[in-house]
Design an enzyme around this catalytic site. Structure first.
Site, PDB file in Angstrom:
ATOM      1  N   ASP A   1       0.864  -1.187   0.011  1.00  0.00           N
ATOM      2  CA  ASP A   1      -0.025   0.251  -0.088  1.00  0.00           C
ATOM      3  C   ASP A   1       0.950   1.256  -0.058  1.00  0.00           C
ATOM      4  O   ASP A   1       2.252   1.192   0.176  1.00  0.00           O
ATOM      5  CB  ASP A   1      -0.832  -0.170   1.202  1.00  0.00           C
ATOM      6  CG  ASP A   1      -2.261   0.547   0.886  1.00  0.00           C
ATOM      7  OD1 ASP A   1      -2.393   1.663   0.528  1.00  0.00           O
ATOM      8  OD2 ASP A   1      -3.167  -0.220   0.932  1.00  0.00           O
TER       9      ASP A   1
ATOM     10  N   HIS B   1      -2.970   3.356  -4.910  1.00  0.00           N
ATOM     11  CA  HIS B   1      -2.218   2.918  -3.700  1.00  0.00           C
ATOM     12  C   HIS B   1      -0.865   2.455  -3.863  1.00  0.00           C
ATOM     13  O   HIS B   1      -0.208   1.577  -3.479  1.00  0.00           O
ATOM     14  CB  HIS B   1      -3.009   1.655  -2.801  1.00  0.00           C
ATOM     15  CG  HIS B   1      -4.230   2.278  -2.218  1.00  0.00           C
ATOM     16  ND1 HIS B   1      -4.411   2.847  -1.090  1.00  0.00           N
ATOM     17  CD2 HIS B   1      -5.676   2.244  -2.576  1.00  0.00           C
ATOM     18  CE1 HIS B   1      -5.360   3.172  -0.670  1.00  0.00           C
ATOM     19  NE2 HIS B   1      -6.250   2.696  -1.688  1.00  0.00           N
TER      20      HIS B   1
ATOM     21  N   GLU C   1      -9.886   3.034  -4.984  1.00  0.00           N
ATOM     22  CA  GLU C   1      -9.558   4.458  -4.418  1.00  0.00           C
ATOM     23  C   GLU C   1      -8.441   5.012  -5.421  1.00  0.00           C
ATOM     24  O   GLU C   1      -7.894   5.601  -5.058  1.00  0.00           O
ATOM     25  CB  GLU C   1      -9.216   4.265  -3.084  1.00  0.00           C
ATOM     26  CG  GLU C   1     -10.230   4.032  -2.134  1.00  0.00           C
ATOM     27  CD  GLU C   1      -9.844   3.821  -0.712  1.00  0.00           C
ATOM     28  OE1 GLU C   1     -10.869   4.033   0.271  1.00  0.00           O
ATOM     29  OE2 GLU C   1      -8.742   3.707  -0.280  1.00  0.00           O
TER      30      GLU C   1
END
Length: 752
Positions: A191, A258, A322
């Site tokens: 991440d 990410h 995201e």
């Protein structure tokens, strides 16, 4: 009552008195039918394994190891035995992971067609062998169990990217999963904050991005560097350890978002957007994405080749969530690539990106799985969807003919706190308690019956932004993961929360013997006081989230099974020492309280007992000091730091005290940052303000923050109060010129 419950309760009723505490299984089986007699198991009992059957031998090894740990009973393994014994047998047929367990005076037999079924039969027998915290020999009432899982994907996800856990902890977690018949470990290894997997072709991924310095508030002393990574040798050992426990590890390598950890190590993989120093220690949704150059795809394919060499899982998780597209929109090179490909927008570009990776994985015999954002712009044809933004992604995927795993936020996001109280660790501030996890429906009505065959199963996730330690991770995972296990395994319509809790208590005891220290949140007694100034007593209500009976004392004595049972709020004179505990039979459970209810106690509220004025992004955020040892946490809404003390007993109070602390604003929240507003300060360091009635009401106290400047830990501020009404709601905020540092409120005291 469900028929299986009738059988289960009949089993207890039919058992001899000496075995009346014999537990039911967790997760609950398809059926359990009581027999006659009992199987006496002692040091001379042998586990019999068919010669050459490696799967049976593995299940026998697990049974022997876990029984030794939980009961201190050492069972030998042999290829034959005379007299009553535990026997493993291969069935000629049977559904995947199913088993039959027959226990009688002549011994116990576990029969299954596959290795997983033999293992799960061993898990169930282990539970029968450990009905309580006793040691040594045990007698098991006769029973015939038939069992099979409801879903084939019964998963837990652990985020090792935000905070690293040791290989030894991972092995412990795999054991805890196995004894609850959970079979899929989704390992979040990459991440923005960290890259945790050794990739030999790209050593800077771990040399640079496996480490970071935690964020601190301006002027606070630095914290030690944190991090770590798993070598390929360690991963191979962990994968083998998981396989021996019936668990498949699904690795996750995030893309296209990410991606900051990879870009820190190899900046050419990005769009050229600058990376500020220390941003890797922020939380939230970052804007840095991979670019779409062929060289970047070459990098990702190289990484995935090494990943596939380490993890035999059919599924490889590529994230896909995201991915803020601002940097793609601002990049001339990305826009030119879109024009050349005839791609209309950035969502379609992400779909193109994911589909390219899906084709690569398929060519290597693997299947791509991603978070539900991979539906946007057109899903890759053979992709599997993990639905996290509620269940909508699962509904859309199943209707479109794609397999799906339900893993919705917030229902199955275990980074949300389980309760409110002084024992709770830092976490997302909204509560997801044991009962709500148990109530989750993995086959919702919104998915048509004809499409439910696409539901692979269900998974709970632990994101570790706020779970800095392994102990916190364990607290956040269990016992809510026990509830998930029953949701995923047991038949639809059979769930009964009270019965689950009764079976959970002995299961947690067994798991403690395997190294677990679970959360006490659901058993913790929560007192709520109602006090009116001028009176000499307070009313105290008691509750626990598990709904277990509570016993209490008011004379200082320890709580026992003979103590009074709580039935209604108590009228207690001031002072009174109140002790109370949730009870499992005659046993007081963890989470008992011992409080002196006096004038100070009834006029004090912790942050856990206050209300936030808004619930935009509510977090329990950890203090940044001290560097070692316990740190405070502050329950706050980071988009609107403001607290309410409803019906505060202000009458007779002459002073107000606030215990406060500062923490860094290390949150990537995009445009929401502009919406955080503060009143302008009157002093250089700002001040806390207390207003009566509402947050726009009369300002009745001002507490300058100057005494807290230079103190990175907690500071107690005190200010005078003019005479007030007996009770009124207080609103507490602070003034500031910016968001960094943020101030947290730990406690409020009204001082007579």
């Amino acid at each position: 009552m469900h028929p299986r419950r009738l059988i289960a309760y009949a089993l207890i009723a039919a058992a001899p008195v000496a075995a009346s505490a014999e537990p039911l299984l967790l997760p609950a089986p398809l059926s359990a039918e009581a027999g006659k007699g009992a199987f006496a198991v002692g040091a001379a009992t042998v586990i019999v394994v068919p010669p050459g059957d490696r799967g049976a031998r593995n299940a026998a090894d697990r049974l022997a190891t876990w029984t030794l740990a939980a009961r201190g009973l050492k069972l030998a393994i042999a290829s034959d035995a005379k007299g009553p014994a535990i026997r493993f047998r291969r069935a000629s047929a049977g559904a995947a992971e199913s088993y039959a367990l027959d226990i009688g005076a002549g011994g116990a037999t576990i029969a299954a067609h596959d290795d997983a079924g033999l293992l799960y039969g061993a898990v169930s027998l282990w539970q029968y062998l450990t009905p309580d915290r006793g040691r040594g020999a045990v007698s098991i009432p006769a029973v015939a169990v038939k069992d099979a899982p409801r879903f084939r994907w019964r998963g837990l996800m652990l985020d090792s990217a935000r905070n690293f856990q040791s290989p030894d902890y991972i092995r412990h977690l795999l054991d805890w999963m196995a004894v609850n018949k959970l079979n899929t470990f989704h390992w979040h290894l990459v991440d923005d904050q960290g890259w945790r997997l050794e990739i030999r072709k790209y050593p800077r991924l771990t040399a640079v991005s496996a480490w970071r310095a935690p964020a601190v508030a301006p002027g606070a002393p630095p914290l030690p560097r944190t991090g770590g990574f798993y070598t390929q040798a360690e991963v191979r050992e962990i994968v083998a350890y998981a396989a021996a426990r019936g668990i498949t590890i699904v690795p996750e390598i995030e893309m296209p978002g990410h991606a900051l950890a990879a870009l820190r190590a190899y900046p050419g993989l990005g769009t050229g957007a600058a990376i500020p120093p220390g941003v890797e220690s922020d939380w939230g949704v970052f804007p840095w994405l991979y670019n779409t150059d062929d060289a970047t795809f070459g990098f990702l394919e190289d990484v995935l080749r090494e990943v596939m060499d380490l993890f035999p899982s059919r599924y490889i998780h590529v994230g896909g969530d995201e991915a803020v597209k601002d940097q793609w929109k601002a990049s001339p090179a990305i826009q030119a690539k879109m024009k050349a490909l005839g791609i209309a927008d950035e969502d379609a570009l992400q779909s193109w990106f994911v589909q390219r990776m899906q084709r690569f994985l398929a060519a290597n015999g693997r299947r791509l799985i991603g978070w539900d954002e991979i539906l946007q712009g057109g899903i890759a044809p053979a992709a599997t969807v993990m639905s996290w933004r509620g269940i909508d992604g699962a509904v859309a995927a199943a209707k479109a003919g794609h397999d799906t795993v339900l893993s919705p936020s917030p229902a199955l996001y275990l980074n949300h706190r389980e309760g409110y109280g002084p024992l709770e660790p830092p976490a997302r501030g909204d509560k997801i308690d044991l009962r709500s996890v148990y109530a989750f429906d993995p086959a919702p009505a919104a998915i048509p019956v004809a499409a439910r065959g696409h539901i692979l199963g269900v998974q709970a996730n632990l994101w570790t932004e706020h779970a800095r330690t392994e102990a916190r991770a364990s607290w956040m995972l269990f016992p809510r993961a026990n509830a998930l296990a029953e949701v995923a395994w047991s038949p639809a319509g059979s769930h009964d929360f009270a019965g689950f809790v009764a079976r959970l208590v002995p299961q947690l005891d067994r798991m403690r013997a395997l190294g677990l220290e679970p959360s006490a949140s659901s058993f913790t007694v929560t007192p709520t006081t109602d006090f009116t100034p001028g009176e000499t007593q307070a009313r105290v209500a008691l509750a626990n989230a598990a709904g277990l009976p509570i016993r209490y004392t008011v004379d200082g004595s320890a709580v026992t099974a003979a103590s009074p049972r709580y039935a209604a709020p108590l009228a207690l004179g001031l002072p009174t020492r109140l002790r109370a505990a949730a009870m499992a039979g005659d046993r007081a459970l963890p989470g008992a309280i011992d409080r002196v209810i006096d004038g100070g106690y009834v006029r004090r509220r912790s942050d856990e007992q206050l209300a936030t004025c808004t619930d935009k992004v509510k977090l329990a955020v950890e203090d940044d000091a001290p560097a070692s040892g316990a740190r405070a946490s502050f329950l706050t809404d980071i988009l609107s730091p403001c607290w309410l003390y409803p019906d505060a007993p202000t009458g007779g109070a002459q002073q107000i005290a606030l215990t406060v602390g500062q923490f860094p604003f290390n949150f990537q929240i995009g445009a929401d940052l502009a919406g955080i507003r503060f009143r302008a300060p009157d002093t250089p360091d700002g001040e806390f303000e207390v207003r009566a009635g509402s947050c726009d009401g009369e300002r009745i106290a001002v507490l300058p923050l100057a005494p807290a400047r230079g103190n990175p830990a907690l500071t107690r501020l005190v200010a005078p109060l003019a005479a007030r009404a007996a009770k009124e709601t207080l609103c507490i905020t602070y003034t500031a010129r910016g968001v960094n540092p943020m101030w947290g409120l730990k406690a409020v005291e009204l001082l007579p």
